[in-house]
Write an enzyme that holds these catalytic residues in place. Structure first.
Site, mmCIF file in Angstrom:
data_model
loop_
_atom_site.group_PDB
_atom_site.id
_atom_site.type_symbol
_atom_site.label_atom_id
_atom_site.label_comp_id
_atom_site.label_asym_id
_atom_site.label_seq_id
_atom_site.Cartn_x
_atom_site.Cartn_y
_atom_site.Cartn_z
ATOM 1 N N ARG A 183 0.844 -1.201 0.000
ATOM 2 C CA ARG A 183 0.000 0.000 0.000
ATOM 3 C C ARG A 183 0.875 1.246 0.000
ATOM 4 O O ARG A 183 2.068 1.161 0.335
ATOM 5 C CB ARG A 183 -0.849 0.021 1.283
ATOM 6 C CG ARG A 183 -1.635 -1.257 1.509
ATOM 7 C CD ARG A 183 -1.724 -1.582 2.999
ATOM 8 N NE ARG A 183 -2.292 -2.917 3.204
ATOM 9 C CZ ARG A 183 -3.555 -3.159 3.533
ATOM 10 N NH1 ARG A 183 -4.371 -2.156 3.747
ATOM 11 N NH2 ARG A 183 -3.985 -4.387 3.664
ATOM 12 N N ASP A 252 -3.473 4.030 3.754
ATOM 13 C CA ASP A 252 -3.194 2.610 4.006
ATOM 14 C C ASP A 252 -4.160 1.713 3.233
ATOM 15 O O ASP A 252 -3.973 0.496 3.209
ATOM 16 C CB ASP A 252 -3.265 2.286 5.502
ATOM 17 C CG ASP A 252 -4.578 2.729 6.121
ATOM 18 O OD1 ASP A 252 -4.850 3.941 6.115
ATOM 19 O OD2 ASP A 252 -5.343 1.862 6.586
HETATM 20 P P1 AMP Z 1 -9.473 -0.933 7.921
HETATM 21 O O1 AMP Z 1 -10.427 0.084 8.443
HETATM 22 O O2 AMP Z 1 -10.076 -2.307 7.759
HETATM 23 O O3 AMP Z 1 -8.751 -0.483 6.703
HETATM 24 O O4 AMP Z 1 -8.385 -1.144 9.059
HETATM 25 C C1 AMP Z 1 -7.532 -0.116 9.551
HETATM 26 C C2 AMP Z 1 -6.535 -0.744 10.487
HETATM 27 O O5 AMP Z 1 -7.195 -1.333 11.607
HETATM 28 C C3 AMP Z 1 -5.701 -1.858 9.863
HETATM 29 O O6 AMP Z 1 -4.437 -1.830 10.473
HETATM 30 C C4 AMP Z 1 -6.467 -3.084 10.263
HETATM 31 O O7 AMP Z 1 -5.675 -4.250 10.260
HETATM 32 C C5 AMP Z 1 -6.926 -2.724 11.666
HETATM 33 N N1 AMP Z 1 -8.151 -3.437 12.048
HETATM 34 C C6 AMP Z 1 -9.389 -3.237 11.586
HETATM 35 N N2 AMP Z 1 -10.273 -4.074 12.182
HETATM 36 C C7 AMP Z 1 -9.562 -4.835 13.051
HETATM 37 C C8 AMP Z 1 -9.878 -5.878 13.957
HETATM 38 N N3 AMP Z 1 -11.122 -6.318 14.117
HETATM 39 N N4 AMP Z 1 -8.869 -6.409 14.667
HETATM 40 C C9 AMP Z 1 -7.607 -5.978 14.532
HETATM 41 N N5 AMP Z 1 -7.245 -4.987 13.706
HETATM 42 C C10 AMP Z 1 -8.201 -4.428 12.968
HETATM 43 MG MG MG Z 2 -7.284 -0.947 5.664
#
Ligand code: AMP
Ligand code: MG
Length: 487
Positions: A183, A252
């Protein structure tokens, strides 16, 4: 065709070492079972679609077993979230299982999302729920079928594992595929943590594996950045032309390959609305539909900042300057095609803008309008579509301009026009309410609707007899559904 245990691995990212990712094993789901698989994605791995129905498939992609050659890794990255810099993110709930080569020599990352806690989980539980996994699966494959570059999805595995969100839900995993999971935020991480050696390794890795043609250029890194700018301009032009709202364009979530990546509260527009915000935690509308265009540039500047060790600031600025004109040219080209035009005229941009303003004012369905515009001759089509508009005088004035423009465009039969327009104007898109219906059924253990919807969306441009109900405007309950960001 290969059996599941015949995949060939070559884990190039894992070989970059521990500064880039951490070895973590998946945490298995209880009672894993197949919810849905994509035959088209299976074919990318040379897999016989029938293997998806075998218990070993659900065990593999439910985190119970692994190939001997897999090297599951959680990647580290950072990124700008809603405009502010977060110094460390990373795969908090997903693992890069390994990189697989297919018989055509293509290379696919296998990434298992929802695979449990990692060193980057922060406050999260490492899990993904069934609803968000189904949404990611359907969207990836639907975008691909529309011709919009996207990460792909092999399958969704459901389970009995309880996962707590606003309420208790079931855990699931989605197997995501892309030629790379790197990314913008990977580059930002090594830049802001001041690790020039690792940053150089990362840049070499991306250049060699994903932009090899740029090596021939006098300044390979600059050529690579230019290519990334071009791909993003094209990608976002496609989102805008087809009404796709990503919802969380944090850096990201931006792929270094210029593909749609990391699906959250995304939506396709039903009614045309330039100001539509699909992410209900986005209070300022930073990632509203029309803001995706300038945000694309904002994100590219964040990447440019992280590339300053390799490329001069002047060259980066000049290259960033290409984004908007490239976006506009791509967008206008797509919209001309959607309107059935084969030639270019200076006023075409205005013709598009006037139409969108009228659609916005009357809440006209974005997808069905263009589909119906191609159903018959321009004159008949606009006469029929007129009823959808409130500002009839405004629409009539536009329709006159449009008919005259079509007449200048050239001579072709109604049949030619229909064929050409239907090839670019889908009948079936992933409307939020359709996804919601499929999710509601799946949550009660019936996966037939997810599977049917996936099938319908895999051929979005052709009429599919018996599937008319998938090509309708949403019912009242299905308009402006709030999609939870907790996924
Ligand atoms: P996202 O909003 O899915 O793009 O996630 C943003 C960040 O939060 C990334 O580093 C994900 O890996 C982390 N993340 C999102 N949901 C979870 C979860 N349920 N457990 C652990 N990390 C999470
Ligand atoms: Mg993400």
């Amino acid at each position: 065709m290969k059996a599941l245990d015949e995949l060939t691995f070559d884990n190039r990212f894992a070989r970059l070492g521990d500064a880039f990712s951490t070895h973590v094993l998946p945490e298995p789901l209880d009672a894993p079972l197949l919810v849905v698989a994509s035959n088209a994605a299976m074919a990318l791995l040379d897999l016989d679609p029938a293997v998806a129905e075998t218990p070993v498939f659900a065990e593999l992609f439910g985190g119970h077993t692994l190939w001997a050659e897999a090297e599951p890794r959680a990647m580290v990255y950072s990124g700008h979230q809603f405009g502010g810099y977060t110094p460390q993110l990373g795969d908090g709930r997903g693992l890069l299982l390994g990189e697989v080569y297919n018989e055509a020599g293509e290379h696919w990352d296998l990434h298992l999302k929802g695979a449990g806690m990692t060193p980057y989980s922060r406050m999260g539980d490492g899990r993904a729920v069934l609803r968000s996994s189904i949404r990611e699966f359907l969207a990836s494959e639907a975008l691909h079928a529309l011709g919009i570059p996207s990460s792909r999805a092999l399958c969704v595995i459901g389970s009995d594992t309880p996962v707590w969100r606003e309420k208790q839900e079931r855990g699931a995993m989605v197997l995501r595929m892309a030629p790379s999971h790197i990314r913008f935020g990977h580059f930002e991480y090594f830049y802001y943590t001041k690790k020039p050696e690792q940053q150089a390794l990362l840049a070499e890795h991306v250049l060699n594996l994903h932009y090899p043609e740029c090596r021939e250029q006098p300044e390979p890194y600059l050529a690579m950045f230019r290519e990334i700018v071009e791909r993003n301009a094209e990608l976002i032009a496609k989102w805008q032309a087809y009404g796709f709202c990503h919802g969380v364009m944090n850096t990201d979530n931006m792929s270094i390959l210029g593909i749609t990546f990391d699906f959250g509260p995304f939506a396709f527009l039903d009614d045309f609305d330039a100001h539509f915000i699909c992410n209900h935690s986005d209070h300022e509308g930073r990632y509203s539909f029309s803001n995706q265009v300038p945000i694309g540039q904002w994100n590219l500047s964040a990447l440019a900042q992280a590339l300053t060790p390799f490329i001069s600031v002047e060259a980066l600025k000049e290259t960033l300057g290409l984004y908007l004109p490239l976006y506009q040219a791509n967008y206008l080209d797509l919209m001309r095609r959607r309107m059935g035009l084969t030639t270019a005229e200076d006023d075409d941009q205005k013709l598009v803008e006037r139409l969108l303003q009228l659609m916005q004012n009357s809440g006209v369905d974005y997808t069905l309008f263009f589909r119906r515009l191609g159903d018959e001759s321009a004159a008949l089509a606009v006469a029929r579509l007129r009823d959808d508009f409130v500002d009839l005088a405004g629409f009539d004035a536009w329709a006159e301009l449009y008919k005259a423009r079509v007449a200048r465009d050239g001579e072709y039969s109604e049949e030619q026009r229909r064929k050409r327009m239907h090839a670019v104007n889908p009948l079936y898109i992933l409307r939020n309410y359709l996804a919601q219906n499929a999710i509601t059924a799946a949550e009660s253990g019936d996966y037939s609707e997810v599977r049917r919807l996936h099938e319908v969306l895999s051929k979005p441009f052709g009429e599919q007899p018996g599937m008319e109900q998938y090509a309708q405007r949403p019912p009242d309950w299905g308009k402006h559904l709030e999609i939870s960001c907790s996924s």
